[in-house]
Design an enzyme around this catalytic site. Structure first.
Site, PDB file in Angstrom:
ATOM      1  N   LYS A   1       0.870  -1.201  -0.160  1.00  0.00           N
ATOM      2  CA  LYS A   1      -0.107  -0.093  -0.006  1.00  0.00           C
ATOM      3  C   LYS A   1       0.958   1.097   0.046  1.00  0.00           C
ATOM      4  CE  LYS A   1      -2.226   1.839   3.495  1.00  0.00           C
ATOM      5  NZ  LYS A   1      -2.097   2.957   3.608  1.00  0.00           N
TER       6      LYS A   1
ATOM      7  N   ASP B   1      -3.441   4.349  -1.779  1.00  0.00           N
ATOM      8  CA  ASP B   1      -4.343   4.853  -0.896  1.00  0.00           C
ATOM      9  C   ASP B   1      -4.341   6.282  -0.584  1.00  0.00           C
ATOM     10  OD1 ASP B   1      -6.041   4.859   1.406  1.00  0.00           O
ATOM     11  OD2 ASP B   1      -4.312   4.398   2.951  1.00  0.00           O
TER      12      ASP B   1
ATOM     13  N   LYS C   1      -7.227   8.163  -1.327  1.00  0.00           N
ATOM     14  CA  LYS C   1      -8.467   8.601  -0.735  1.00  0.00           C
ATOM     15  C   LYS C   1      -8.917   9.741  -1.418  1.00  0.00           C
ATOM     16  CE  LYS C   1      -7.629   6.658   4.028  1.00  0.00           C
ATOM     17  NZ  LYS C   1      -6.369   6.561   3.915  1.00  0.00           N
TER      18      LYS C   1
ATOM     19  N   ASP D   1     -13.023  15.128  -3.821  1.00  0.00           N
ATOM     20  CA  ASP D   1     -12.963  16.410  -4.736  1.00  0.00           C
ATOM     21  C   ASP D   1     -14.379  16.516  -5.608  1.00  0.00           C
ATOM     22  OD1 ASP D   1     -12.209  18.793  -6.022  1.00  0.00           O
ATOM     23  OD2 ASP D   1      -9.957  18.326  -5.559  1.00  0.00           O
TER      24      ASP D   1
ATOM     25  N   THR E   1     -10.796   4.437  10.285  1.00  0.00           N
ATOM     26  CA  THR E   1     -10.794   3.711  11.449  1.00  0.00           C
ATOM     27  C   THR E   1     -10.246   4.255  12.744  1.00  0.00           C
ATOM     28  OG1 THR E   1      -8.854   2.757  10.515  1.00  0.00           O
ATOM     29  CG2 THR E   1     -10.755   1.223  10.290  1.00  0.00           C
TER      30      THR E   1
ATOM     31  N   ARG F   1       1.896  -0.380  10.949  1.00  0.00           N
ATOM     32  CA  ARG F   1       2.599  -0.401  12.366  1.00  0.00           C
ATOM     33  C   ARG F   1       2.780  -1.699  13.049  1.00  0.00           C
ATOM     34  NH1 ARG F   1      -0.335   4.949  14.253  1.00  0.00           N
ATOM     35  NH2 ARG F   1      -2.006   3.461  13.085  1.00  0.00           N
TER      36      ARG F   1
HETATM   37  O1  C5P Z   1      -0.271   1.334  11.039  1.00  0.00           O
HETATM   38  P1  C5P Z   1      -1.630   0.759  10.636  1.00  0.00           P
HETATM   39  O2  C5P Z   1      -1.856  -0.575  10.537  1.00  0.00           O
HETATM   40  O3  C5P Z   1      -2.688   1.405  11.625  1.00  0.00           O
HETATM   41  O4  C5P Z   1      -1.807   1.486   9.255  1.00  0.00           O
HETATM   42  C1  C5P Z   1      -3.151   1.412   8.539  1.00  0.00           C
HETATM   43  C2  C5P Z   1      -3.149   1.950   7.181  1.00  0.00           C
HETATM   44  O5  C5P Z   1      -4.352   1.893   6.871  1.00  0.00           O
HETATM   45  C3  C5P Z   1      -2.490   3.461   7.371  1.00  0.00           C
HETATM   46  O6  C5P Z   1      -1.781   3.591   6.291  1.00  0.00           O
HETATM   47  C4  C5P Z   1      -3.777   4.414   7.061  1.00  0.00           C
HETATM   48  O7  C5P Z   1      -3.558   5.550   6.395  1.00  0.00           O
HETATM   49  C5  C5P Z   1      -4.879   3.311   6.356  1.00  0.00           C
HETATM   50  N1  C5P Z   1      -6.072   3.360   6.606  1.00  0.00           N
HETATM   51  C6  C5P Z   1      -6.810   3.551   7.782  1.00  0.00           C
HETATM   52  N2  C5P Z   1      -8.154   3.830   7.686  1.00  0.00           N
HETATM   53  C7  C5P Z   1      -8.871   3.848   6.916  1.00  0.00           C
HETATM   54  C8  C5P Z   1      -8.136   3.696   5.263  1.00  0.00           C
HETATM   55  C9  C5P Z   1      -7.016   3.600   5.379  1.00  0.00           C
HETATM   56  O8  C5P Z   1      -6.367   3.311   8.800  1.00  0.00           O
HETATM   57  N3  C5P Z   1     -10.187   4.057   6.980  1.00  0.00           N
END
Ligand code: C5P
Length: 245
Positions: free
Chosen positions: A40, A67, A69, A72, A131, A223
């Protein structure tokens, strides 16, 4: 378990390359290319590295979830979607809060461009509610008076109506979305934390096993893998957890 099953299971894990430098991202792609199928590329990395980082992933015959998002006016999002399709990405996303017209125009124009230019059609998905957002934030800051679940269900239905392929949502909403939008609708879930990982800033987390049991098709993880002292071991544990479902 058969080899095919192992490969299929592995495809469910998407590694978020949430790093601020081109070289670091390339190092991660190289390091994990044998165990990760989809990488991603998000806002931070794309802003510093641009389309070149997508080529690095494709050069290694791996797939990209772009990703960014998009959110616009419909024309701008549709044009950005076509640009993403021309880059050959496997999947990209838009914000469902951009509305039905925005999502529909994007979906239609990307499909037309792919047919016209003989491109592979990317999977187009909509972000429902981030999330990191809780019921309280949604109500008090964003001003949404109905429940978070109702809001997510509404946005998922809107994405389906617009012709998109699926949504990004918390695994906590996956079962409800599956019931509402049917079997073929993709559910991509970030906010995944194995029982041994920290929640960080994610408010609505689930373990990989729980997420898949709720109907998630893809798990996006950053992470919880990259911040471990042994990320390869973390991936191995997650693959095992996925295979156990
Ligand atoms: O580090 P972590 O596992 O929390 O990363 C989640 C990834 O998913 C991040 O890159 C974040 O930008 C992305 N994301 C998210 N929630 C969403 C859409 C994408 O956390 N609704």
């Amino acid at each position: 378990m058969k080899d095919d099953d192992v490969i299929q299971n592995r495809k469910k894990l998407i590694l978020a390359l949430d790093v601020p430098e081109y070289d670091h991202a390339v190092e991660l792609i190289e390091r994990f290319r044998d165990v990760i199928d989809v990488f991603k590329v998000g806002l931070e990395l794309y802003t510093v590295a641009g389309p070149a980082i997508i080529s690095e992933i494709h050069k290694r015959e791996k797939k990209v979830f772009l990703d960014l998002k998009f959110h616009d006016i419909p024309n701008t999002v549709a044009k950005a979607g076509i640009a993403a399709a021309r880059l050959g990405v496997f999947m990209f996303n838009v914000h469902a809060s951009g509305g039905l017209d925005m999502m529909r125009k994007c979906s239609e124009e990307v499909i037309n461009a792919c047919l016209r230019e003989n491109l592979n059609k990317p999977r187009m998905i909509a972000v429902t509610v981030l999330t990191s957002m809780s019921q309280e934030t949604l109500k008090h800051e964003i001003g949404v008076q109905h429940s978070l679940n109702t809001h997510v269900r509404h946005f998922a239905g809107l994405a389906l109506k617009a012709g998109l392929d699926g949504v990004v949502a918390s695994a906590r909403e996956a079962a409800m979305i599956r019931t509402h939008c049917g079997r073929g609708f993709l559910i991509v879930t970030p906010g995944i934390r194995p029982s041994w990982a920290q929640p960080d800033d994610q408010a609505r987390t689930m373990t990989p096993k729980q997420a898949l049991n709720q109907g998630a098709d893809f798990l996006v993880m950053g992470r919880a893998i990259l911040n471990q002292s042994d990320p390869m071991k973390a991936i191995e544990l997650i693959h095992k957890e996925i295979a156990s479902v």
